[in-house]
Design a protein around this motif. Structure first.
Motif, mmCIF file in Angstrom:
data_model
loop_
_atom_site.group_PDB
_atom_site.id
_atom_site.type_symbol
_atom_site.label_atom_id
_atom_site.label_comp_id
_atom_site.label_asym_id
_atom_site.label_seq_id
_atom_site.Cartn_x
_atom_site.Cartn_y
_atom_site.Cartn_z
ATOM 1 N N UNK A 164 16.341 76.996 64.780
ATOM 2 C CA UNK A 164 17.517 76.528 65.366
ATOM 3 C C UNK A 164 17.787 76.771 66.999
ATOM 4 N N UNK A 165 17.421 78.380 67.078
ATOM 5 C CA UNK A 165 17.705 78.896 68.079
ATOM 6 C C UNK A 165 16.557 78.220 69.365
ATOM 7 N N UNK A 166 15.553 78.265 68.905
ATOM 8 C CA UNK A 166 14.346 77.520 69.905
ATOM 9 C C UNK A 166 14.810 76.004 70.343
ATOM 10 N N UNK A 167 15.323 75.234 69.047
ATOM 11 C CA UNK A 167 15.726 73.965 69.475
ATOM 12 C C UNK A 167 16.863 74.005 70.477
ATOM 13 N N UNK A 168 17.626 74.899 70.523
ATOM 14 C CA UNK A 168 18.708 75.016 71.462
ATOM 15 C C UNK A 168 18.068 75.359 72.882
ATOM 16 N N UNK A 169 17.134 76.235 72.924
ATOM 17 C CA UNK A 169 16.464 76.414 74.243
ATOM 18 C C UNK A 169 15.948 75.049 74.729
ATOM 19 N N UNK A 170 15.260 74.169 73.998
ATOM 20 C CA UNK A 170 14.726 72.984 74.271
ATOM 21 C C UNK A 170 15.727 72.029 74.783
ATOM 22 N N UNK A 171 17.055 72.250 74.190
ATOM 23 C CA UNK A 171 18.083 71.389 74.662
ATOM 24 C C UNK A 171 18.712 71.872 75.969
ATOM 25 N N UNK A 172 18.872 73.175 76.185
ATOM 26 C CA UNK A 172 19.147 73.630 77.518
ATOM 27 C C UNK A 172 18.029 73.216 78.633
ATOM 28 N N UNK A 173 16.997 73.290 78.278
ATOM 29 C CA UNK A 173 15.803 72.653 79.187
ATOM 30 C C UNK A 173 15.409 71.324 79.496
ATOM 31 N N UNK A 174 16.154 70.604 78.362
ATOM 32 C CA UNK A 174 16.121 69.022 78.703
ATOM 33 C C UNK A 174 14.784 68.590 78.591
ATOM 34 N N UNK A 175 14.015 69.110 77.168
ATOM 35 C CA UNK A 175 12.920 68.748 76.820
ATOM 36 C C UNK A 175 12.577 67.142 76.750
ATOM 37 N N UNK A 176 13.430 66.624 76.261
ATOM 38 C CA UNK A 176 13.402 65.085 76.284
ATOM 39 C C UNK A 176 13.301 64.308 77.491
ATOM 40 N N UNK A 177 13.594 64.895 78.636
ATOM 41 C CA UNK A 177 13.581 64.303 79.981
ATOM 42 C C UNK A 177 12.061 64.890 80.566
#
Length: 346
Positions: A164-177
């Protein structure tokens, strides 16, 4: 004050605050001693504010000085504060050469390297993002401790927290963009700084858990050694500034005296009064304060994914603090006299 006869083992890397040097002792004391019950809460809030504003001070400091100079000033002024406290309390320096060697390694991973990396990172990323990257340190610590520390066994809750934590990191960094608009170099340095804290905490836990020196003397020597390391490196890669702008200089002074020296003294007192578990919860307030400071005082932009991702990171980090189940009893005649490390756990 005479040095403590023993230093109890430090807390797990998954619960250690990412901005402190040598871990504090794990033995909590009562909240008595004539202090009001709310006293520790005020100091807890002050510590969260000090460490939360540290990322803003780093950003301001780099406006006038090179990143290595900011890092060097930070450890130098922090050392001065702890040296004064050691003199007042008549602390003794560690005598063992091996202890000094271990502290030199800890100084590199817990001070010299991460302080420099964060300063370099904030040349190209916001103080808000740097503060959130700092919050990943418990995740790195938990992941590394599963490999490096045999007593930290994985559980479903802790593994879930890591994911969950590293999913949050990807969210902060805007991985989907596709991480568009993100400076990869600066972000990588901030994450490496957070990883460096985790490595340092594990190293300290494995090598200094049985030290007979006091926490204050270990911390003071560690910062002094970090100052020495940066004093050697900084002149090689930077030159003296042509001028000494006052606002960045004040930011560096505050970063060292308050964000490093005074903060460590406050944290030490909190751990002694309320125990490490409560004291290290300050870690989860740091990104909230650093975000608020960056947005309101520096005018940094904040997309929806930054606070949402930060919240996910903090939830994941909190889950990684779940304690593993009890260890199986050792066979007869085995494990006698084995030294235990970490928060009283086997």
């Amino acid at each position: 004050m005479e040095p403590m006869t023993t230093v109890t083992p430090p807390p797990s890397p998954s619960t250690a605050p990412a901005t402190g040097p040598v871990p504090p002792p794990a033995a909590p004391h009562s909240c008595g001693h004539g202090r009001p019950a709310a006293g520790w809460r005020l100091r807890f809030a002050a510590l969260a504010l000090i460490w939360g504003f540290s990322f803003l001070l780093i950003k301001v400091g780099t406006h006038g000085y090179a990143p290595l100079q900011v890092a060097f000033g930070r450890v130098l002024f922090g050392t001065a504060v702890l040296a004064a406290a050691m003199a007042v309390r008549r602390e003794r320096l560690p005598r063992a050469v091996r202890t000094w060697a271990h502290l030199a390694v800890a100084a590199f991973f817990l001070n010299a390297l991460p302080f420099s990396l964060f300063a370099y990172a904030e040349l190209t990323i916001s103080s808000t993002l740097a503060g959130i990257c700092n919050a990943t340190s418990p995740l790195w610590g938990m992941a590394l401790s599963l490999v490096a520390l045999s007593e930290d066994r994985p559980t479903r809750r802790r593994v879930a927290g890591l994911g969950i934590g590293f999913l949050g990191v990807l969210t902060v960094l805007g991985a989907w963009q596709g991480f568009s608009g993100l400076d990869a170099g600066g972000t990588a340095m901030a994450l490496l700084a957070s990883l460096s804290y985790a490595v340092g905490w594990i190293y300290v836990r494995r090598t200094l858990a049985g030290s007979r020196s006091s926490h204050l003397s270990l911390t003071g020597v560690q910062l002094a050694l970090a100052s020495l390391q940066l004093a050697v490196v900084t002149p090689l890669f930077t030159s003296l500034p042509d001028s000494f702008p006052m606002v960045p200089l004040l930011a560096v002074v505050m970063l060292g005296t308050l964000g490093t020296g005074v903060a460590m003294l406050v944290q030490y007192g909190l751990v002694a009064e309320v125990g490490p578990t409560t004291a290290t919860m300050v870690t989860y307030f740091i990104p909230v304060i650093s975000t608020a400071a960056g947005v309101t005082l520096l005018g940094e932009q904040l997309g929806w994914n930054t606070p949402v991702g930060a919240l996910i990171v903090l939830v994941g980090a909190a889950l990684t603090q779940g304690r593993p189940g009890p260890a199986p009893a050792p066979a007869a005649g085995k494990g006698i006299g084995r030294r235990r490390v970490g928060n009283g756990r086997p």
